[in-house]
Design a protein around this motif. Structure first.
Motif, short mmCIF file in Angstrom:
data_model
loop_
_atom_site.label_atom_id
_atom_site.label_comp_id
_atom_site.label_asym_id
_atom_site.label_seq_id
_atom_site.Cartn_x
_atom_site.Cartn_y
_atom_site.Cartn_z
N PRO A 455 30.81 20.95 44.99
CA PRO A 455 31.46 22.12 45.61
C PRO A 455 31.20 23.38 44.79
O PRO A 455 31.41 23.39 43.57
CB PRO A 455 32.95 21.75 45.58
N HIS A 456 30.75 24.43 45.46
CA HIS A 456 30.55 25.70 44.77
C HIS A 456 31.69 26.67 45.05
O HIS A 456 31.95 27.56 44.24
CB HIS A 456 29.19 26.30 45.11
N TRP A 457 32.34 26.54 46.14
CA TRP A 457 33.61 27.21 46.39
C TRP A 457 34.26 26.53 47.58
O TRP A 457 33.66 25.68 48.25
CB TRP A 457 33.43 28.72 46.65
N GLY A 467 41.63 41.46 49.19
CA GLY A 467 42.22 42.45 48.28
C GLY A 467 41.56 42.51 46.92
O GLY A 467 41.84 43.43 46.14
N ILE A 468 40.70 41.53 46.60
CA ILE A 468 39.96 41.60 45.34
C ILE A 468 38.78 42.56 45.53
O ILE A 468 37.97 42.39 46.43
CB ILE A 468 39.45 40.21 44.89
N ASP A 469 38.74 43.58 44.71
CA ASP A 469 37.70 44.61 44.83
C ASP A 469 36.46 44.16 44.08
O ASP A 469 36.44 44.12 42.86
CB ASP A 469 38.21 45.93 44.25
N ARG A 479 23.08 35.13 48.50
CA ARG A 479 22.80 33.79 49.01
C ARG A 479 23.52 32.74 48.15
O ARG A 479 23.55 32.83 46.92
CB ARG A 479 21.30 33.49 48.98
N HIS A 480 24.07 31.76 48.83
CA HIS A 480 24.74 30.64 48.15
C HIS A 480 25.83 31.16 47.20
O HIS A 480 26.04 30.61 46.11
CB HIS A 480 23.73 29.78 47.40
N TRP A 481 26.50 32.23 47.62
CA TRP A 481 27.58 32.82 46.85
C TRP A 481 28.63 33.30 47.83
O TRP A 481 28.35 33.58 49.00
CB TRP A 481 27.08 34.01 46.03
N SER A 482 29.87 33.39 47.35
CA SER A 482 30.97 33.90 48.17
C SER A 482 31.96 34.64 47.27
O SER A 482 32.16 34.26 46.11
CB SER A 482 31.69 32.75 48.87
N PRO A 483 32.60 35.69 47.80
CA PRO A 483 33.66 36.34 47.02
C PRO A 483 34.82 35.42 46.72
O PRO A 483 35.64 35.72 45.85
CB PRO A 483 34.08 37.52 47.91
N VAL A 484 34.86 34.28 47.42
CA VAL A 484 35.91 33.30 47.11
C VAL A 484 35.82 32.85 45.66
O VAL A 484 36.83 32.52 45.03
CB VAL A 484 35.81 32.09 48.07
N TYR A 772 34.10 37.77 36.47
CA TYR A 772 35.16 38.36 37.28
C TYR A 772 36.33 38.85 36.43
O TYR A 772 37.03 39.79 36.81
CB TYR A 772 35.63 37.35 38.33
N THR A 773 36.56 38.24 35.28
CA THR A 773 37.61 38.70 34.39
C THR A 773 37.21 40.00 33.71
O THR A 773 38.04 40.89 33.50
CB THR A 773 37.89 37.64 33.30
N LEU A 774 35.94 40.12 33.37
CA LEU A 774 35.44 41.28 32.63
C LEU A 774 35.06 42.43 33.55
O LEU A 774 34.95 43.57 33.11
CB LEU A 774 34.22 40.87 31.80
N GLY A 775 34.78 42.11 34.81
CA GLY A 775 34.35 43.15 35.74
C GLY A 775 32.93 43.60 35.52
O GLY A 775 32.55 44.71 35.92
N ARG A 776 32.13 42.78 34.90
CA ARG A 776 30.71 43.07 34.66
C ARG A 776 29.92 41.77 34.77
O ARG A 776 30.44 40.68 34.55
CB ARG A 776 30.49 43.64 33.25
N CYS A 777 28.65 41.91 35.05
CA CYS A 777 27.76 40.75 35.04
C CYS A 777 27.42 40.40 33.59
O CYS A 777 27.10 41.28 32.79
CB CYS A 777 26.48 41.03 35.82
#
Length: 820
Positions: A455-457, A467-469, A479-484, A772-777
């Protein structure tokens, strides 16, 4: 005993094609001169794939290893001569884009070239036309031009290397059909042919698509599928009259029209056309005719015009000059494909001294031969080969049905644009954890790895993402990614999440000699009381990182080892003494990672044991019960949060999941996937073996020197590390695995992109994910030593993205969240 002989051990190589001839040359150059190369067909062209190979050498691709193989082939063959001509002609390579997707992919490929040190340039339609005047430039959006690629003259290269190897003592015997492999005590002893028996200390199967036939004689599976590939030649073209020297045949770049699965090369005044656009045409290697029984040669099957007809129309659309000519000859040539498209290399543990150098194309032949020769003579290749080792396949990936289905798919996808996360379509599902049904109920989006559904999400968590910006993503990164994934990462940081860690490989090491054995094989000190868990490394004799492990001492003579791949088990089994018993327990067990600040609140009411920090500290293990389920609990965290890995048998896995799920409802528990997991582990700087570090890297430069205890006694690789000195000793390679933060919060990279320092390529990204915690890649890259705060640029699809060298760990440097 053989190593002291002046001529080295007795080696028999089966197959006198480009791999066998290259290997004989490489072995004899290293002093192993008692080398015999056998082939069933006549020299110089004995009838295998080499005898008809078109000789294309494109070096650049997503695999750094294959690129290095091809680069060495260019270097070596360019210095070889036959008939007064070089065995490699650097006519260059030109890959065309006729769709926006391909044009974007060529930008990505240009990034690979920069990462791996290959000269490449993106060019417009006019330059494409200049390089290939027969093109209809109106069909072309652009191209990738690699001027140093070109054509290998395979049969002359074989002859040149045979002559060098013969001068050093090797012999080449044609018209010898191998009929058997003799063995004694688990070692190879001889090769039997229809013209005599040849004693051997080492046997190398370089038999190409006959590999499975030779493998069966040795009792070794060779997971490859031979497939026929169409190649045709046009009639002479007036446009090419006088353009090329008949001796070298070509002057214009090799042309790839990958949007239609086609490639082109010149044959003096004609054009050769190769097609992957047709249906897969599998060939049974056990029914391939002998040389004298074949119409042309064993690797050449009759041309099937009906399969080529659609491709011929595509050819004439791209090259209008072909509208006035026709195909005058063609054949279906046999090549080898593996389930993952990579070669199969290495020594079989079941039959020591029996080596494979299979599924190798001319492009990579000299590089493969060099690596295998180093492996045989020196005990290790200088290049990381984990993508190619024969031990990489799981048992579930070695069935004939799997090899046939995946091998055929590799043929279909050979020119496709493949996303690094793209899962195979079939056969799925193949391996599932005991939690699979619950994951499906939660809307798990599964990708695949090692045959496992992972499972990836979970779509059930989609409301949490509202509501997550988050910054927008380009089409490739989306591709193969979700904001979830962001919601799952946040829930892990703020509450508690369940992660399916079942695909994590688990080995059981038991017996009276188990501690001494593991101490010898790994870098850290494992002489701790039962209940201790230790992060340690498997090194090779040169100090390179073969793998990283977590080792839990469950009893004085019982250990559970968290490993990475089947190669780890193979390596340990090769060295294990008689009083140590190893087995892979992955398939019969499962694991749930319970992580987050509320992990203790979830787990503690389910057990009578004390799970407080004082009673159950970090990197500790104990056997206990969670509800009705007996588990081995380990206090580890790969996401940087409080929690445990809970292991149990597969039959009790579903009950464990349901117990944790029900108890976690009051704490807001969620199921989380690998996408969030990868983001969280990079924020903590946890390395992923095979991506961030390999045998080409030493512990200190990879940032895992803390897992080495030089004072614990001898261990594999210790002498090499001692010779290197500390992390800042003179003479150490001037590189470090370096954490980077992208400056733009909306920017994303994915991995393998080139990194520029002061405007020049200086390294490449190994792993990357949005933090996602840091807000940067977050990106990790191999780079020269740089000061924290130094600026670099990462090239992503042709754009230079600014990034800054960061101090690690980026998240919770004091480790307060894990140790509470």
């Amino acid at each position: 005993m053989n190593a002291v002989l002046p001529h080295g051990p007795r080696v028999v190589v089966i197959g006198a094609g480009i791999v066998g001839c290259s290997l004989a040359d490489e072995l004899t150059a290293r002093g192993w001169t008692d080398v015999t190369v056998l082939d069933q067909g006549p020299l110089p062209a004995p009838g295998g794939s080499t005898s008809h190979a078109p000789g294309l050498v494109f070096r650049t691709g997503p695999s750094r290893t294959l690129t290095a193989f091809a680069a060495y082939t260019v270097e070596k063959f360019g210095a070889l001569e036959a008939d007064g001509l070089p065995c490699f002609t650097p006519v260059g390579g030109l890959e065309l884009a006729t769709t926006p997707e391909r044009w974007a992919d060529l930008h990505r490929k240009a990034g690979f070239a920069a990462s791996w040190g290959i000269h490449a340039e993106l060019v417009g339609p006019a330059r494409c036309k200049e390089l290939w005047p027969l093109l209809d430039e109106s069909k072309v959006l652009g191209g990738l031009y690699t001027p140093d690629d070109g054509l290998a003259r395979a049969v002359p290269a074989c002859r040149a290397q045979r002559e060098r190897a013969r001068a050093r003592g090797a012999r080449f015997l044609d018209r010898h059909t191998v009929t058997g492999i003799e063995r004694d005590g688990g070692r190879v002893t001889a090769v039997v042919t229809d013209r005599g028996t040849f004693p051997a200390d080492h046997v190398v199967s370089a038999a190409g698509f006959w590999g499975p036939v030779i493998g069966r004689m040795a009792g070794v599976d060779v997971p490859l599928l031979p497939l026929a590939h169409q190649y045709a030649k046009t009639a002479p073209l007036p446009e090419l009259a006088g353009a090329n020297d008949p001796r070298t045949e070509a002057s214009r770049p090799i042309l790839r029209f990958q949007d239609r699965d086609l490639y082109f090369r010149e044959h003096t005044d004609r054009i050769g056309i190769g097609s992957y656009a047709h249906r897969p045409l599998p060939v049974d290697p056990f029914t391939v005719p002998a040389y004298d029984d074949a119409k042309d040669m064993p690797s050449s099957y009759p041309f099937t015009p009906e399969d080529f007809a659609p491709s011929w129309e595509d050819c004439r659309g791209l090259l209008p000059a072909l509208k006035d000519t026709e195909i005058t000859e063609g054949f279906n040539g046999v090549f080898s494909f593996t389930p993952d498209g990579m070669p199969v290399l290495g020594e079989a543990r079941a039959l020591r001294g029996f080596w494979l150098a299979e599924a190798v194309w001319v492009t990579h032949s000299a590089g493969v031969a060099k690596a295998v020769a180093e492996w045989m003579v020196d005990g290790r290749p200088s290049l990381d080969l984990h993508e190619c080792e024969l031990t990489r396949f799981e048992d579930a990936q070695r069935s004939p049905a799997y090899v046939a289905e995946r091998g055929a798919r590799q043929f279909v996808e050979v020119y496709d644009v493949i996303h690094p996360l793209q899962p195979m379509d079939r056969p799925r599902p193949l391996r599932v954890s005991p939690f699979h049904a619950r994951q499906q109920e939660l809307g798990a989006v599964f990708l695949e790895g090692g045959g496992w559904e992972r499972p990836h999400w979970y779509e059930a968590n989609a409301p949490l993402a509202e509501g997550i910006d988050l910054p927008g993503r380009d089409a490739w990164a989306a591709r193969h990614w979700s904001p979830v994934a962001a919601a799952e990462a946040r829930a892990t940081r703020e509450r508690v999440a369940l992660y399916d860690m079942t695909p994590l490989r688990r080995l059981e090491v038991a017996g009276p000699g188990s501690l001494a054995f593991l101490q010898r094989m790994t870098s850290n000190n494992l002489a701790k009381k039962p209940g201790a868990v230790t992060y340690t490394l498997l090194l090779d004799e040169a100090g390179g990182i073969r793998s990283d492990l977590t080792v839990a001492r469950l009893a004085p003579d019982l250990f559970q080892v968290g490993a990475n791949s089947p190669a780890d088990l193979d390596w340990l089994l090769r060295h294990a003494p008689d009083d140590v018993h190893l087995r892979d327990i992955t398939s019969g067990t499962c694991c749930v990672g319970v992580w987050g600040p509320l992990a203790r609140a979830l787990v503690q009411p389910l057990t009578r044991d004390d799970f407080s920090h004082e009673a159950f500290g970090y990197f500790k293990a104990r056997q206990t019960c969670i509800g009705h389920v007996p588990v081995t609990a380990m206090r580890l965290s790969y996401v940087g949060e409080l929690g445990w890995e809970l292991y149990t048998s597969a039959d009790l896995g579903l009950r464990l999941w349901d117990t944790l799920w029900e108890a976690g409802q009051e704490h807001g528990v969620i199921a989380a996937g690998r996408s969030a997991f990868n983001s969280l582990r990079l924020e903590k700087g946890y390395r992923a073996w095979g991506h961030d570090m390999t045998t080409e890297h030493h512990p200190h430069e990879a940032g895992v020197g803390f897992a080495v205890r030089m004072n614990k006694g001898d261990f594999v690789g210790r002498s090499a590390l001692e010779a290197l000195g500390g992390p800042d000793a003179p003479g150490r390679p001037a590189r470090r695995l370096t954490p980077l933060l992208l400056d733009d919060p909306s920017a994303v990279v994915l991995g393998k992109e080139p990194v520029y320092v002061d405007g020049a390529p200086a390294g490449y990204v190994t792993s990357a994910s949005y933090g996602y915690t840091l807000g940067r890649c977050v990106a990790y890259a191999w780079l020269p030593p740089l000061e924290t705060g130094a600026g670099v640029h990462i090239e992503y699809f042709g754009e230079k993205v600014p990034a800054t060298v960061a101090e690690e760990p980026l998240f919770d440097p004091e480790m307060t969240r894990i140790r509470r």
